[in-house]
Design a protein around this motif. Structure first.
Motif, PDB file in Angstrom:
ATOM      1  N   TYR A  30      44.843  35.595  43.349  1.00 52.24           N
ATOM      2  CA  TYR A  30      45.497  36.571  44.220  1.00 52.24           C
ATOM      3  C   TYR A  30      46.947  36.184  44.506  1.00 52.24           C
ATOM      4  O   TYR A  30      47.849  37.032  44.482  1.00 52.24           O
ATOM      5  N   ARG A  72      50.211  38.471  43.965  1.00 49.96           N
ATOM      6  CA  ARG A  72      51.045  38.831  45.119  1.00 49.96           C
ATOM      7  C   ARG A  72      52.503  38.472  44.866  1.00 49.96           C
ATOM      8  O   ARG A  72      53.417  39.264  45.102  1.00 49.96           O
ATOM      9  N   GLN A  83      50.684  45.585  47.714  1.00 53.41           N
ATOM     10  CA  GLN A  83      50.090  44.379  48.293  1.00 53.41           C
ATOM     11  C   GLN A  83      48.751  44.687  48.955  1.00 53.41           C
ATOM     12  O   GLN A  83      47.796  43.898  48.864  1.00 53.41           O
ATOM     13  N   GLN A 126      45.046  43.071  47.979  1.00 53.48           N
ATOM     14  CA  GLN A 126      44.140  42.478  48.960  1.00 53.48           C
ATOM     15  C   GLN A 126      42.783  43.165  48.934  1.00 53.48           C
ATOM     16  O   GLN A 126      41.739  42.504  49.001  1.00 53.48           O
ATOM     17  N   LEU A 172      40.714  40.193  47.437  1.00 55.69           N
ATOM     18  CA  LEU A 172      40.244  39.429  48.602  1.00 55.69           C
ATOM     19  C   LEU A 172      39.063  40.107  49.289  1.00 55.69           C
ATOM     20  O   LEU A 172      38.051  39.459  49.575  1.00 55.69           O
ATOM     21  N   ASP A 173      39.230  41.403  49.578  1.00 55.71           N
ATOM     22  CA  ASP A 173      38.156  42.116  50.279  1.00 55.71           C
ATOM     23  C   ASP A 173      36.996  42.478  49.368  1.00 55.71           C
ATOM     24  O   ASP A 173      35.921  42.855  49.850  1.00 55.71           O
TER      25      ASP A 173
END
Length: 817
Positions: free
Chosen positions: A137, A141, A174, A178, A182-183
């Motif tokens: 990630y 990013r 961004q 995420q 990430l989620d």
């Protein structure tokens, strides 16, 4: 495993509008005995011939599906969904000896992994957006922070068609990273992401049948992904579709096959994971040409609902699928109706987010029909039952009542003679469908119906002075071409013409050319035609220049004229100097063979007129002379009954009939240009067809100078039947005997593959005779000997007779087979 004569028992896996459309079309096949749909929907549950839903086994229970198929005698499996294909369902059925219309697990990676497919395109130089793959990630990013151009962010794995995000700002980009990485909103599909440049242009969907080597594509369609009108809101699985598309020109289709589809299938074959099934290729038509957005390894939805109704009534979808599994796609015909189709999709409230289900659906049956309600009383292509169809997607049938059960619920498809009518009729059909809070877009087809500004100047800056190059025209490229081709033109020099270029006009000194008294000047102008499409597809441009010269100088020599000078025009959208050089080198080769000087030309760069990258057109003009005191042929007054017709052998198709040739090759025979030529061992289809037109100038002029010829016909467009009468007086006709000359294998094959009638064959192609000559009976032997000494193959093919009907007749045409 099915044989050609064995009835088909099909297992169709899926529950969407795509599967309803597949079941509908497959059920029309006389080869199909039974279709089981797992799990199916409310449409496949109601009324289709020999179709039934199965809920005893789940679509992800692959051993259970194999056991069910074996117990029911299934001999063809069609996975409609991407998930089982990516999971390797084909291998389960292959081990059980049951055919599967779908790719292997290895080939399904083209959809299952965005990183894999992007890397594949890079290896095979298939045009696509610039990209980077990310596993961490933090790296993704930081990359987004470092760039200034627009991006597209894609989850690597399957995400139900929702894993592609088009952020409008860095903050949105961004947030998308995420959400994915990430989620884990897309689960394991987001373990890796692809970040690629944002392409601008119009999207097209190409649906292509493949047997692992050969391909046949349906007409390109245009999907509407966004949920709201004006292409606003989040992406969906597709809210509507139409086909064919105005942007999908024949030239673009040819370019997509040449640069994308053929290299894709051949690349997969060479990497040992042949693709069998239906390859969906999403294309963006950019200013720089078509580029791949994505691959899917199954029918698109709603493209499937739009395109299947365009198949002709005698095109058997089951037969096509079976042929793909047998590496025999070239044995079936895929015919497209000369109509347009449009599909409008209705969705449940809240889609593509959380939506409500269980609402009752009603359809005003007296105004429309569903694909499940087949009307045996309807007949003909214009019957309502075939032109207006409701396809179910997220529906279920309970106690004879349809209910909503998915986000995209139902679709209305209509076909019509015009796109405008197809779209209007689809909306009329949609107005007969009702369920609470249904939503559908009101602008399907808006890009086609509303004139669009040219994208040519879309990216021009507004903060600096413009140059000619900003318009798409490169003066420096033109100068570079002139420098490169000067040696070629100089090699064509002849007495009276130096073969120099770069001046405003070409010159010819007739006296120095050997004409002491003013001769009669003769001029001819012509082009190569759609044979150029094959040159574009093969990226082989050295022979079409010879064709260009041949088409002009052969027209000159039939007048008895000696070609002296030649000029060409090379027109394109963007000048590719290497390609143009190759073409002009061929022109110079043809000029030397004809004995004329290449004294000038024009390279015309015309962006906007030639929007497809790499395409061009060529035209030429030849000027020749007939010595004073010599008659310009034909000598119609000197012709009489009994004069002999001599035929000179052609080199093949020459440069005429290629629109029909392409139709026979691509539609009837389902061959690609790179496939082995069935008529010529060791050569590809495209290579063989690009054999240049024979130039007859020097051999024929030998006979002309000895007064052996009364008239000549160059056999071009119109074949024997239209060209030979052009040289004859009104009271005489040509009578030919087809047994007297040899028809090249390539022309015999085209006649058979195209199922052409003999008269049409004789009116379209040269049939093996590139030139037909009229000579006096007592000079026939001398003329033949003179021509044969010059290297021609000569046949005595007929004679002149009193005319009582057509100007040319050919007897015994049945020998052509």
């Amino acid at each position: 495993m099915a044989t050609q004569s064995e009835p088909l028992r099909i297992l169709l896996i899926g529950n969407g509008g795509r599967e309803h459309a597949l079941a509908w079309k497959l059920s029309e096949s006389p080869k199909v005995e039974k279709i089981y749909v797992v799990p199916g929907n409310g449409g496949t549950a109601d009324g289709l011939r020999n179709v039934s839903n199965v809920d005893a086994v789940k679509p992800n229970d692959y051993p259970g599906l194999v056991a069910f198929a074996s117990g029911c005698g299934v001999n063809l499996v069609i996975p409609g969904l991407e998930v089982p294909l990516v999971a390797g369902i084909e291998g389960h059925f292959r081990k059980a000896g049951i055919r599967c219309f779908g790719p292997t697990e290895e080939a399904a990676r083209m959809e299952g992994s965005k990183t894999f497919s992007k890397d594949f395109m890079a290896r095979w130089e298939i045009p696509t957006a610039a990209y980077k793959n990310f596993v961490k990630y933090e790296d993704a990013r930081d990359y987004v922070d470092s760039i200034s151009h627009g991006v597209v962010i894609k989850a690597d794995g399957l995400a139900a068609g929702k894993g592609v995000i088009l952020p409008s700002s860095k903050d949105e980009a961004q947030a998308a990273l995420q959400s994915i990485m990430l989620d884990k909103n897309f689960g394991a599909a987001g373990d890796k992401v692809v970040i690629e440049e944002l392409l601008e242009g119009q999207e097209l969907s190409f649906l292509t049948f493949s047997d692992g080597e050969r391909i046949v594509s349906l007409p390109p369609a245009q999907d509407h992904k966004r949920i709201y009108d004006g292409d606003n809101g989040p992406n969906t699985g597709g809210m509507g579709c139409y086909a064919p598309t105005p942007v999908g020109t024949p030239e673009l289709i040819e370019e997509v096959h040449r640069k994308i589809l053929n290299p894709t299938i051949q690349g997969m074959r060479k990497e040992r994971f042949r693709f069998v099934g239906l390859l969906f290729t999403g294309i963006m038509v950019t200013r720089a040409g078509p580029k791949v957005l994505e691959y899917n390894v199954r029918f698109g939805d709603p493209e499937c609902q739009t395109l299947l109704p365009l198949l002709s009534t005698d095109t058997d979808l089951a037969e096509i699928m079976l042929a793909c599994t047998e590496s025999a796609l070239d044995t079936v015909r895929i015919k497209i109706r000369d109509r347009f189709a449009a599909t409008v999709v209705a969705a449940a409230e809240g889609y593509p987010g959380k939506y409500h289900s269980g609402d009752i659906i009603t359809v005003d049956r007296f105004l429309s029909r569903t694909a499940s309600q087949q009307d045996s009383s309807a007949s003909g292509e214009n019957a309502v039952s075939s032109d207006n169809i409701v396809f179910h997607a997220g529906t279920s049938l309970s106690a004879d009542t349809w209910q909503t059960s998915g986000g995209r619920v139902i679709a209305a498809t209509s076909t019509a003679v015009t796109l405008k009518d197809a779209i209007s009729n689809a909306y009329t059909l949609m107005s007969t469908i009702h369920f609470p809070n249904m939503h559908y877009r009101r602008d399907i087809g808006h890009r086609a119906l509303r004139p669009q500004p040219s994208p040519l100047f879309a990216s021009l800056p507004n903060d600096r002075p413009l140059s000619y190059a900003d318009s798409g025209v490169s003066v420096s490229a033109g100068d570079q071409l002139v420098r490169r081709i000067k040696p070629f033109t100089a090699s064509t020099a002849r007495p009276g013409a130096a073969g120099e270029i770069g001046n405003f006009a070409g010159t010819l000194d007739l006296s120095a050319a050997g004409y002491k008294e003013p001769p009669t000047l003769v001029a001819a102008t012509d082009g190569v035609g759609t044979k150029l499409i094959i040159a574009h597809a093969m990226n082989k441009h050295d022979t079409v220049g010879i064709d260009l010269v041949a088409m002009n100088v052969n027209d000159l020599v039939v007048q008895g004229a000696e070609p002296l000078m030649f000029l060409d025009v090379f027109s394109c959208g963007k000048l590719n100097v290497s390609v143009a050089q190759e073409v002009i080198q061929g022109v110079a080769t043809g000029c030397k063979e004809a004995g004329c000087a290449l004294v000038g030309g024009e390279s015309a760069e015309m962006p906007g007129i030639f929007p497809i990258e790499g395409t061009y057109d060529i035209n030429g003009t030849a000027i020749g002379a007939v010595t004073k005191g010599k008659s310009v042929l034909p000598d119609k007054e000197g012709m009489k009954v009994g004069d002999v017709l001599l035929g000179l052998s052609s080199s093949g198709c020459h440069s005429n009939g290629f629109s029909l040739i392409r139709k026979i090759i691509q539609e009837r025979a389902a061959l690609s240009w790179m496939d082995p030529a069935p008529w010529a061992e060791g050569r590809s289809v495209g290579e063989s067809l690009l054999t240049p037109t024979r130039i007859y100038v020097k051999s024929v002029l030998r006979a002309v100078k000895k007064d052996l010829i009364k008239g000549m016909a160059h056999i071009t467009g119109g074949g024997l039947l239209e060209n030979i009468p052009r040289m004859l007086p009104g009271h005489l006709a040509a009578s030919l005997d087809a047994r007297q000359w040899h028809v090249p294998e390539i022309l015999r094959w085209l006649k058979k593959a195209g199922d052409m009638e003999e008269s049409e064959f004789a009116r379209t192609f040269n049939t093996g005779l590139g030139m037909v000559l009229v000579v006096a009976a007592d000079k026939a032997d001398s003329a033949s000997q003179e021509l044969e000494k010059a290297g021609e193959k000569v046949w005595s093919v007929g004679q002149l007779v009193e005319r009582s009907g057509d100007g040319c007749t050919v007897g015994n045409m049945e020998v052509w087979g």
